[in-house]
Design a protein around this motif. Structure first.
Motif, PDB file in Angstrom:
ATOM      1  N   UNK A  16     -31.996  16.118 -38.757  1.00  0.00           N
ATOM      2  CA  UNK A  16     -33.299  15.629 -38.298  1.00  0.00           C
ATOM      3  C   UNK A  16     -33.431  14.123 -38.531  1.00  0.00           C
ATOM      4  N   UNK A  17     -32.918  13.642 -39.665  1.00  0.00           N
ATOM      5  CA  UNK A  17     -32.914  12.195 -39.898  1.00  0.00           C
ATOM      6  C   UNK A  17     -32.098  11.479 -38.828  1.00  0.00           C
ATOM      7  N   UNK A  18     -30.957  12.049 -38.481  1.00  0.00           N
ATOM      8  CA  UNK A  18     -30.094  11.466 -37.454  1.00  0.00           C
ATOM      9  C   UNK A  18     -30.791  11.457 -36.100  1.00  0.00           C
ATOM     10  N   UNK A  19     -31.357  12.584 -35.738  1.00  0.00           N
ATOM     11  CA  UNK A  19     -32.014  12.693 -34.435  1.00  0.00           C
ATOM     12  C   UNK A  19     -33.201  11.758 -34.285  1.00  0.00           C
ATOM     13  N   UNK A  20     -34.062  11.747 -35.282  1.00  0.00           N
ATOM     14  CA  UNK A  20     -35.258  10.908 -35.198  1.00  0.00           C
ATOM     15  C   UNK A  20     -34.895   9.427 -35.291  1.00  0.00           C
ATOM     16  N   UNK A  21     -34.140   9.067 -36.305  1.00  0.00           N
ATOM     17  CA  UNK A  21     -33.893   7.652 -36.569  1.00  0.00           C
ATOM     18  C   UNK A  21     -32.914   6.969 -35.647  1.00  0.00           C
ATOM     19  N   UNK A  43     -44.063   5.716 -35.807  1.00  0.00           N
ATOM     20  CA  UNK A  43     -44.682   5.893 -37.131  1.00  0.00           C
ATOM     21  C   UNK A  43     -45.067   7.352 -37.361  1.00  0.00           C
ATOM     22  N   UNK A  44     -45.602   7.985 -36.335  1.00  0.00           N
ATOM     23  CA  UNK A  44     -45.965   9.405 -36.460  1.00  0.00           C
ATOM     24  C   UNK A  44     -44.725  10.277 -36.643  1.00  0.00           C
ATOM     25  N   UNK A  48     -43.762  12.601 -39.922  1.00  0.00           N
ATOM     26  CA  UNK A  48     -43.380  14.020 -39.828  1.00  0.00           C
ATOM     27  C   UNK A  48     -42.000  14.238 -40.444  1.00  0.00           C
ATOM     28  N   UNK A  49     -41.098  13.300 -40.223  1.00  0.00           N
ATOM     29  CA  UNK A  49     -39.754  13.392 -40.793  1.00  0.00           C
ATOM     30  C   UNK A  49     -39.806  13.368 -42.315  1.00  0.00           C
ATOM     31  N   UNK A 124     -30.670   4.731 -46.460  1.00  0.00           N
ATOM     32  CA  UNK A 124     -30.309   5.294 -47.761  1.00  0.00           C
ATOM     33  C   UNK A 124     -30.599   6.772 -47.845  1.00  0.00           C
ATOM     34  N   UNK A 125     -31.746   7.174 -47.307  1.00  0.00           N
ATOM     35  CA  UNK A 125     -32.097   8.597 -47.280  1.00  0.00           C
ATOM     36  C   UNK A 125     -31.113   9.379 -46.413  1.00  0.00           C
ATOM     37  N   UNK A 126     -30.739   8.800 -45.290  1.00  0.00           N
ATOM     38  CA  UNK A 126     -29.780   9.435 -44.387  1.00  0.00           C
ATOM     39  C   UNK A 126     -28.448   9.623 -45.099  1.00  0.00           C
TER      40      UNK A 126
END
Length: 154
Positions: A16-21, A43-44, A48-49, A124-126
């Motif tokens: 999800x991090x990959x897809x969104x970001x 931002x929204x 949600x992420x 970093x989170x990714x």
């Protein structure tokens, strides 16, 4: 069973991090009419992420509750550390950096700095989510100590 559930959580988190970001937000900026509209939608999505990241990391921590069983610890110790680090980064971005991005945009402050910091923390989170997934998905033979390997001389 615990390891499989944790792998699914880590995969959902990292994916999800990959897809969104790296896919959805860049597409917003490419295809929406104005950067302001794309930024508001981004931002929204990032908010949600954050909640999805929080849920995945917290569930991973519950799965590897130290009270449960010591046999889980060898392959999960590093994954738990990465999950905690990723969780902290997600919450810092949501409650520390994102409000400053909004206020910087409204007040004409240093938007570039806060956006860069937020992007670095997202990366970093990714990485933390990816390393958790990597660590959890290693084959059991790699995770087990060498002393527990079967004796082949028989």
């Amino acid at each position: 069973m615990k390891q499989r559930f944790a792998i699914l959580l880590a995969a959902l988190w990292w994916g999800s991090l990959t897809g969104v970001g790296f896919v959805v937000v860049p597409l917003l900026f490419m295809h929406l009419g104005s950067p302001a509209a794309a930024g508001a939608m981004a931002a929204k999505l990032f908010s949600a992420q954050t909640w999805l990241s929080t849920a995945c990391a917290m569930l991973m921590l519950l799965v590897f509750n130290k009270k449960d069983d010591a046999a889980v610890a060898p392959y999960a110790a590093a994954a738990v550390k990465f999950a905690v680090a990723g969780l902290l980064l997600a919450l810092l971005v949501e409650f520390g950096v994102a409000p400053r991005i909004v206020s910087a945009r409204a007040e004409g402050a240093n938007l570039k700095f806060w956006h860069g910091l937020g992007s670095a923390m997202y990366l970093g989170q990714w990485l933390c989510a990816g390393l958790s997934l990597w660590r959890l998905s290693q084959p059991a033979a790699d995770a087990a100590p060498a002393a527990s390997s079967p004796d082949k001389s028989r």
